[in-house]
Design a protein around this motif. Sequence first.
Motif, PDB file in Angstrom:
ATOM      1  N   ASN A 184       1.507   2.270  -5.143  1.00  0.00           N
ATOM      2  CA  ASN A 184       0.326   1.505  -4.751  1.00  0.00           C
ATOM      3  C   ASN A 184       0.571   0.001  -4.863  1.00  0.00           C
ATOM      4  O   ASN A 184       0.025  -0.781  -4.076  1.00  0.00           O
ATOM      5  CB  ASN A 184      -0.879   1.920  -5.586  1.00  0.00           C
ATOM      6  N   TYR A 244      -1.935  -2.413  -2.668  1.00  0.00           N
ATOM      7  CA  TYR A 244      -3.293  -2.029  -3.061  1.00  0.00           C
ATOM      8  C   TYR A 244      -3.534  -2.160  -4.565  1.00  0.00           C
ATOM      9  O   TYR A 244      -4.668  -2.083  -5.015  1.00  0.00           O
ATOM     10  CB  TYR A 244      -3.600  -0.597  -2.614  1.00  0.00           C
ATOM     11  N   GLN A 245      -2.494  -2.325  -5.330  1.00  0.00           N
ATOM     12  CA  GLN A 245      -2.612  -2.510  -6.778  1.00  0.00           C
ATOM     13  C   GLN A 245      -1.792  -3.726  -7.152  1.00  0.00           C
ATOM     14  O   GLN A 245      -0.645  -3.871  -6.719  1.00  0.00           O
ATOM     15  CB  GLN A 245      -2.118  -1.259  -7.518  1.00  0.00           C
ATOM     16  N   PRO A 287      -4.456  -3.976   2.805  1.00  0.00           N
ATOM     17  CA  PRO A 287      -3.607  -4.386   1.677  1.00  0.00           C
ATOM     18  C   PRO A 287      -3.851  -5.841   1.282  1.00  0.00           C
ATOM     19  O   PRO A 287      -4.196  -6.687   2.117  1.00  0.00           O
ATOM     20  CB  PRO A 287      -2.186  -4.188   2.209  1.00  0.00           C
ATOM     21  N   GLN A 304      -8.955   2.934   0.688  1.00  0.00           N
ATOM     22  CA  GLN A 304      -8.202   3.069   1.945  1.00  0.00           C
ATOM     23  C   GLN A 304      -9.031   3.809   2.990  1.00  0.00           C
ATOM     24  O   GLN A 304      -9.014   3.461   4.182  1.00  0.00           O
ATOM     25  CB  GLN A 304      -6.880   3.790   1.683  1.00  0.00           C
ATOM     26  N   ILE A 360      -8.205   3.729  -5.237  1.00  0.00           N
ATOM     27  CA  ILE A 360      -7.467   3.134  -4.112  1.00  0.00           C
ATOM     28  C   ILE A 360      -7.509   4.062  -2.896  1.00  0.00           C
ATOM     29  O   ILE A 360      -7.692   3.609  -1.748  1.00  0.00           O
ATOM     30  CB  ILE A 360      -6.013   2.823  -4.530  1.00  0.00           C
TER      31      ILE A 360
END
Length: 409
Positions: A311, A316-317, A294, A288, A284
């Motif tokens: 995250n 992002y997760q 996002p 980025q 991640i």
Amino acid sequence: MSSLRKRAGLTAAGVTAALLIAACSPGAGSTSAPAATSSAASSSGAGAQSLTVSDIGPSFRALKPLASLAPEGRGNVAVILPDTTSSTRWVEFDAPYLKAAFAAAGLPPANLIVQNALGSDATQVSMAQSDITQGATVLIICPLDSGTGAHIEQLAKAAGVLVIDYDRLTLGGTRGYYVSFDNVRVGTVMGGGFTACVKAWHVKDPNVIVMQGAPTDNNATLFAQGYLGVLNPLFKAGTYKDISNPPGSWDPPTSLSEFQQQSTAHKNINAALIPNDANAAAIIHYLQGQGVKPQTFPTTGQDASLAGLQNILAGYQCGTVYKPIYLEAGATAALAMYLRAGKSPPSSLVSGSVMDTIAKVSIPSVLATPEWVNTANMNDTVIKDKFVPVSQLCTGQYASACQAAGISG
């Protein structure tokens, strides 16, 4: 078919789900250490004869009735955890939870040894030899790999020491019991969370890189079996494209290198099934740096680490597989107290069975259930369980995301 899917498929018939009532003594051929007596219903620990893994909470109050077993037992209980790199859990949660669980169960502190092999096979073997020499009668091991675990278990067998495999099953080992989460289900939960996220984030034409943990870790194979069970039908139908399956590692820099190589070679990759938070965090951070926004590039994780949860909050997760480690630690402590006292654990606790596909024996097992955690249920799971402090999670840039997710201390 990818090599990863072939590897996972080979074990599909070898894992028995936790639906069978296992025998209350070590499986045939699993160990020659003194078997527990068949009188599980003795007065000692009678209050815990109906104990189940779901009864266990982070305070371990359910283990207090086991205190009467402590004076009936002999010798030490030794725990050897694997490393500090494959997950932060071993230091942050497993070690302290195990100590608290044994304390609640009444084991004197002088009779408990908790160590970490720091990623060294030789150290793990040396620690086991020392523990046996110092009077351990129950050895709890999370093996770095099955070869190391099997060697240690042979040493224990020769010394008449009972062994519990903790979290990772030693293939070809001679342990008597296994305590873990249902690891195929861990992968299934992860796969389900991933597909839900792909839909929620409106990812068109998902081009997926499917990653895995270290090939030497049987759990990584089981995780892959679970998430490939979700993804393979989508690949076959053409709904998703299976772009790449790197060899796998639990080392974040190695995992990142694998991802970078594949994303450079396959620039259409726009989603990643990643089997733990530590590997995901490295990837991640790289994404980025590449300007990925996002909620555009789905990734997954496991362990509900602070970095993983942040995250998730940052978009992002997709989520993480939360394994309430107190369940695993508490069940292990309960099982060890019975074995140390020479008694059979109750079938309500040892209610599962897993097949050692190398030794060809069914291992009596305690298998806890994992949960998928995202912003929708973070407050009701990891925050409620005090797994991660709000003060650490909701700092700085994450404060507003915590507020939006209804997270409060």
